[in-house]
Design a protein around this motif. Sequence first.
Motif, PDB file in Angstrom:
ATOM      1  N   VAL A 200       0.831  -1.198   0.000  1.00 54.41           N
ATOM      2  CA  VAL A 200       0.000   0.000   0.000  1.00 54.41           C
ATOM      3  C   VAL A 200       0.873   1.258   0.000  1.00 54.41           C
ATOM      4  N   GLY A 201       1.909   1.231   0.818  1.00 53.98           N
ATOM      5  CA  GLY A 201       2.810   2.385   0.871  1.00 53.98           C
ATOM      6  C   GLY A 201       3.420   2.676  -0.495  1.00 53.98           C
ATOM      7  N   THR A 202       3.845   1.593  -1.169  1.00 54.39           N
ATOM      8  CA  THR A 202       4.437   1.784  -2.491  1.00 54.39           C
ATOM      9  C   THR A 202       3.420   2.355  -3.457  1.00 54.39           C
ATOM     10  N   ALA A 203       2.205   1.813  -3.407  1.00 53.44           N
ATOM     11  CA  ALA A 203       1.166   2.288  -4.316  1.00 53.44           C
ATOM     12  C   ALA A 203       0.925   3.777  -4.111  1.00 53.44           C
ATOM     13  N   ILE A 204       0.951   4.225  -2.848  1.00 54.40           N
ATOM     14  CA  ILE A 204       0.730   5.651  -2.587  1.00 54.40           C
ATOM     15  C   ILE A 204       1.869   6.480  -3.177  1.00 54.40           C
ATOM     16  N   GLY A 205       3.102   6.020  -2.973  1.00 51.92           N
ATOM     17  CA  GLY A 205       4.250   6.746  -3.513  1.00 51.92           C
ATOM     18  C   GLY A 205       4.171   6.841  -5.028  1.00 51.92           C
ATOM     19  N   VAL A 206       3.791   5.732  -5.661  1.00 52.12           N
ATOM     20  CA  VAL A 206       3.705   5.719  -7.115  1.00 52.12           C
ATOM     21  C   VAL A 206       2.610   6.673  -7.592  1.00 52.12           C
ATOM     22  N   ALA A 207       1.480   6.640  -6.907  1.00 54.76           N
ATOM     23  CA  ALA A 207       0.381   7.521  -7.296  1.00 54.76           C
ATOM     24  C   ALA A 207       0.784   8.982  -7.144  1.00 54.76           C
ATOM     25  N   ALA A 208       1.600   9.270  -6.115  1.00 52.92           N
ATOM     26  CA  ALA A 208       2.012  10.654  -5.881  1.00 52.92           C
ATOM     27  C   ALA A 208       2.863  11.192  -7.026  1.00 52.92           C
ATOM     28  N   MET A 209       3.513  10.286  -7.744  1.00 51.13           N
ATOM     29  CA  MET A 209       4.284  10.756  -8.899  1.00 51.13           C
ATOM     30  C   MET A 209       3.455  10.731 -10.173  1.00 51.13           C
ATOM     31  N   LEU A 210       2.621   9.685 -10.286  1.00 50.73           N
ATOM     32  CA  LEU A 210       1.870   9.510 -11.529  1.00 50.73           C
ATOM     33  C   LEU A 210       0.820  10.603 -11.700  1.00 50.73           C
ATOM     34  N   ALA A 211       0.101  10.923 -10.619  1.00 55.35           N
ATOM     35  CA  ALA A 211      -1.017  11.861 -10.743  1.00 55.35           C
ATOM     36  C   ALA A 211      -0.575  13.218 -11.289  1.00 55.35           C
ATOM     37  N   PRO A 212       0.413  13.866 -10.649  1.00 51.16           N
ATOM     38  CA  PRO A 212       0.840  15.139 -11.249  1.00 51.16           C
ATOM     39  C   PRO A 212       1.398  14.947 -12.650  1.00 51.16           C
ATOM     40  N   GLY A 213       2.058  13.821 -12.876  1.00 53.67           N
ATOM     41  CA  GLY A 213       2.614  13.570 -14.202  1.00 53.67           C
ATOM     42  C   GLY A 213       1.530  13.568 -15.271  1.00 53.67           C
ATOM     43  N   LEU A 214       0.406  12.891 -14.971  1.00 52.47           N
ATOM     44  CA  LEU A 214      -0.660  12.819 -15.968  1.00 52.47           C
ATOM     45  C   LEU A 214      -1.321  14.178 -16.166  1.00 52.47           C
ATOM     46  N   VAL A 215      -1.451  14.942 -15.078  1.00 51.96           N
ATOM     47  CA  VAL A 215      -2.046  16.273 -15.216  1.00 51.96           C
ATOM     48  C   VAL A 215      -1.197  17.124 -16.156  1.00 51.96           C
ATOM     49  N   VAL A 216       0.124  17.083 -15.941  1.00 48.94           N
ATOM     50  CA  VAL A 216       0.994  17.898 -16.780  1.00 48.94           C
ATOM     51  C   VAL A 216       0.985  17.375 -18.217  1.00 48.94           C
ATOM     52  N   TRP A 217       0.915  16.065 -18.387  1.00 51.86           N
ATOM     53  CA  TRP A 217       0.854  15.500 -19.736  1.00 51.86           C
ATOM     54  C   TRP A 217      -0.392  16.009 -20.464  1.00 51.86           C
ATOM     55  N   HIS A 218      -1.470  16.115 -19.697  1.00 48.77           N
ATOM     56  CA  HIS A 218      -2.696  16.619 -20.317  1.00 48.77           C
ATOM     57  C   HIS A 218      -2.472  18.015 -20.872  1.00 48.77           C
ATOM     58  N   GLN A 219      -1.768  18.859 -20.085  1.00 49.98           N
ATOM     59  CA  GLN A 219      -1.464  20.200 -20.598  1.00 49.98           C
ATOM     60  C   GLN A 219      -0.567  20.114 -21.817  1.00 49.98           C
ATOM     61  N   PHE A 220       0.355  19.183 -21.770  1.00 47.82           N
ATOM     62  CA  PHE A 220       1.341  19.091 -22.841  1.00 47.82           C
ATOM     63  C   PHE A 220       0.685  18.743 -24.171  1.00 47.82           C
ATOM     64  N   VAL A 221      -0.368  17.935 -24.117  1.00 43.25           N
ATOM     65  CA  VAL A 221      -0.970  17.495 -25.376  1.00 43.25           C
ATOM     66  C   VAL A 221      -2.178  18.344 -25.760  1.00 43.25           C
ATOM     67  N   THR A 222      -2.507  19.339 -24.936  1.00 39.66           N
ATOM     68  CA  THR A 222      -3.629  20.204 -25.266  1.00 39.66           C
ATOM     69  C   THR A 222      -3.101  21.540 -25.766  1.00 39.66           C
ATOM     70  N   VAL A 223      -3.162  21.729 -27.056  1.00 41.89           N
ATOM     71  CA  VAL A 223      -2.566  22.933 -27.646  1.00 41.89           C
ATOM     72  C   VAL A 223      -3.535  24.099 -27.485  1.00 41.89           C
ATOM     73  N   PRO A 224      -3.079  25.243 -26.945  1.00 43.33           N
ATOM     74  CA  PRO A 224      -3.996  26.380 -26.789  1.00 43.33           C
ATOM     75  C   PRO A 224      -4.453  26.895 -28.159  1.00 43.33           C
ATOM     76  N   ALA A 225      -5.660  27.454 -28.191  1.00 43.14           N
ATOM     77  CA  ALA A 225      -6.239  27.868 -29.472  1.00 43.14           C
ATOM     78  C   ALA A 225      -5.438  28.978 -30.136  1.00 43.14           C
ATOM     79  N   ASP A 226      -4.772  29.818 -29.340  1.00 42.28           N
ATOM     80  CA  ASP A 226      -4.087  30.958 -29.937  1.00 42.28           C
ATOM     81  C   ASP A 226      -2.642  30.661 -30.338  1.00 42.28           C
ATOM     82  N   ALA A 227      -2.258  29.382 -30.329  1.00 43.96           N
ATOM     83  CA  ALA A 227      -0.871  29.057 -30.688  1.00 43.96           C
ATOM     84  C   ALA A 227      -0.665  29.236 -32.190  1.00 43.96           C
ATOM     85  N   THR A 228       0.475  29.804 -32.565  1.00 38.39           N
ATOM     86  CA  THR A 228       0.798  29.968 -33.992  1.00 38.39           C
ATOM     87  C   THR A 228       1.487  28.709 -34.494  1.00 38.39           C
ATOM     88  N   ASP A 229       1.150  28.305 -35.728  1.00 36.39           N
ATOM     89  CA  ASP A 229       1.834  27.161 -36.323  1.00 36.39           C
ATOM     90  C   ASP A 229       3.222  27.563 -36.788  1.00 36.39           C
TER      91      ASP A 229
END
Lengths: 591, 277
Positions: free
Chosen positions: B87-116
């Motif tokens: 359980v302890g390991t699972a918590i540690g892993v989740a603590a890294m994965l969760a922020p990682g996925l949030v940031v990945w979501h930003q990374f793959v979501t291109v803002p509408a005003d971005a220039t090509d």
Amino acid sequence: MVDVPFDTVAGIPPAEVGEVDLYHPKSWWTRYVFSQDAKVIAIQYSITAMSIGMVALVLSWLMRLQLGFPGTFSFIDPNQYLQFITMHGMIMVIYLLTALFLGGFGNYLIPLMVGARDMVFPYVNMLSYWVYLLAVVVLVSTFFVPGGPPGAGWTLYPPQAILSGTPGQDWGIILMLASLILFIIGFTMGGLNYVVTVLQARTRGMTLMRLPLTVWGIFTATVMALLAFPALLVASVMLLLDRLLGTSFFMPTLVEMGQLTKYGGGSPILFQHLFWFFGHPEVYIVALPAFGIISDLISVHARKNIFGYRMMVWAIVAIGALSFVVWAHHMYVSGMHPYFGFFFATTTLIIAIPTAIKVYTWVLTLWRGDIHLTIPMLFALAFIVTFVNGGLTGLFLGNVVVDVPLSDTMFVVAHFHMVMGIAPIMAVFGGIYHWYPKITGRMLNEVLGRFHFWVSFLGAYAIFFPMHYLGLLGMPRRYHDIGETAFVPASAHDLNAFMSVAALIVGFAQLVFLFNLVWSLFKGKEAGGNPWGAASLEWQTPETPPGHGNWGKELPIVYRWAYDYSVPGAAGDFVPQNEPPAGLLAQGAGP
Amino acid sequence: MAVAIILLLVAIASVAFHLFSPWWWTPLASNWSYIDHTITLTFWITGAVFVAVVVFMAYCVLRFHHKEGRRAAYNPENKRLEWWLSVGTAIGVAAMLAPGLVVWHQFVTVPADATDVEVMGQQWQWSYRLPGKDGRLGTSDARLVSPDNPMGLNPDDPNGKDDIVVQNDDLHLPVGKPVKVLLRSIDVLHDFYVPEFRAKMDMIPGSVTYYWFTPTRTGTFEVLCAELCGAAHAQMRSKVIVEEDKEYHAWLEKQRTFAELSSPRSVAKVIYKTGSE
Ligand code: HEM
Ligand SMILES: [Cu+2]
Ligand SMILES: [Cu+2]
């Protein structure tokens, strides 16, 4: 465990293999060369693997010389550097580690540890080795053909691998693919043997939950390899067709040196999916046997049962299964659909949990043990340090967004060397020091062994730990020379030189090891049948080294698991697996 | 004793190296500070685990080292301990994965005003293309590549006429404006990598890949190729110059459009280079 089902043991009729079923050698040739004895095949596999491994080691020196002292060695040009990394990587992963763990350790240990006389298909087993040898010969031949060996990186990514901007696209890549195809054929013959032997040829009383973890590790790795190698096989065949017949499995419309080619419509990413569907399980194909071996070394040399055996078995099986759904973590920046990243990051980090459990059980086995700091034990400790280090950096690279800046940098090179280079090699060494007495009847020299251990462990750590930080800085991998680059400080070049010197020293220690292997064969201390006081079956053979058929007249009968060390109330500090419980003999129910 | 001390030293030296060695990531020049934060968090969690495991091993070696008369304990399993550790390991892993996925979501979501901005890789050089006044890039095709049209742009596409083509030169970007980098290759895999921006992505012949970022400080940044592309992979360099709006526009004025470049008179001025630099 002491939950021995005595009655069922007594109830099973002895599964005795008649003399006719063994293919006894008739001449020197069939005894030592075309032998069908798994133990001889194991030694053939090991010697071949270590010989080709030496080539990979020498290549690593050349690469390190180039990286540490760029421009100094005029005989290493950029093309050759790429050829060196390709051959080094491929040899290390496939022709050394896979062959040594499964063909070498697997052949030697499986029949002995499960209480069988031999592998179930000895003739196919022999063929397996000869096809493997042929694969190695074809691989080596690439050094001598026009254009030299392939330089596409061990991942062989098309289109680059078969186009003219890459060294070795002439003959090298064709022979490399042919060699891989041969390797897979050879491996399949051996692999089926290992699996069927574990499932069908266990001796009486050897239930699956009494198998030593070494067998569990090799068995699971073999099953994985049988499922993963076919992906590499088809990828190799398709790439060969693209190269030779001009098909376009992996080749889109593209320009080669300014000229439009005839290719069109294929997908380079498809190759990457096939490659990594094999490539990721491959990491565990070399890791799981190492896990098993390390578990056994720790248990024997700490005189303590492995902690949480059942958890260990389930962790091995869970890792094996999960590792088939994480392959695309090698492709986060490959241009595949970005949403795959969510899925593969999650599965990848989930694997960390069973893997961590394995580490806990190793260190908890040490706790309150009676730790003998023998050379196998030292290698086991070094394995844990390097494996934990490399496993933890895997959490960086598995966590998709963290991988973005780090992928394709030296951080990756440092990570995989730690986790699937150095750590498994530590297990190989530990295993060799541990089982050499059984194989030869003599101990390896202790002084040379300790020298080899300390130099290899500390030296390898000194090469690969700092390397992570060069990757963090942004140094890409597969660069023969970083050159003048604004963000790379001069001190980074000094660090590179330091790592190169360490690599040469580590390489030298391996020569000492080879010398020890040969020297001890003749001059080593006599070992006796069971020098470490180990409980598992391979140490209970009537002869050392075991004869053909392993067990003399009668197969052993197993009454307990392989980890009865320091059992309260028992006389010695270990009870062999085939020792009947005291009560059983008194009742006269024994064999 | 010696073994325990050496194990301890390995742990201490690793931590010391991490804290005091001069090798660390380059100063950030894009909006991806989140990526750096996630790495820092991962360093903390994994570093703690590494030190804990190695120190525990050193302790065991010191304390339970073989002596005359020592006998190991016999404890095959401990369900509770195993459970807690998982359980302890699972918590540690989740603590890294969760922020990682949030940031990945930003990374793959291109803002509408971005220039090509298009980056094209080929053995072994980079070319760039910016949309003209219409804000759109024209289509391209590897089949159209020729000495007169090294990027393989489609001459019949009206959107492409005013595209600005930058060959054998550096890319300029305005500071503070999000850009969507469209990545393309006409021969093999390449990877457009600027360490200071933290982002990278392979370029694949036959497809267009992308990522986005916002340059956050002015300066000159080195472009490297991060995907093995053959003999001169290590020499495939270029520069990105991030500058204030005014300077950027001054630079833009001086660039030539696809139409200008492909009109007969100017063809002679375009030097087409093949092979390595
Ligand atoms: C002391 C021993 C070793 C040294 C000094 C060494 C050194 C190197 C170097 C310098 C590279 C090239 C890095 C680059 O420029 O990208 C490399 C690549 C590689 N090494 Fe090792 N290595 C060693 C042992 C191993 C072992 C035991 C393995 C087994 C897994 C291994 C597997 C690989 C692989 C797979 C590559 C990647 C090749 C590629 O990029 O295509 N190495 N090694
Ligand atoms: Cu993987
Ligand atoms: Cu490249």
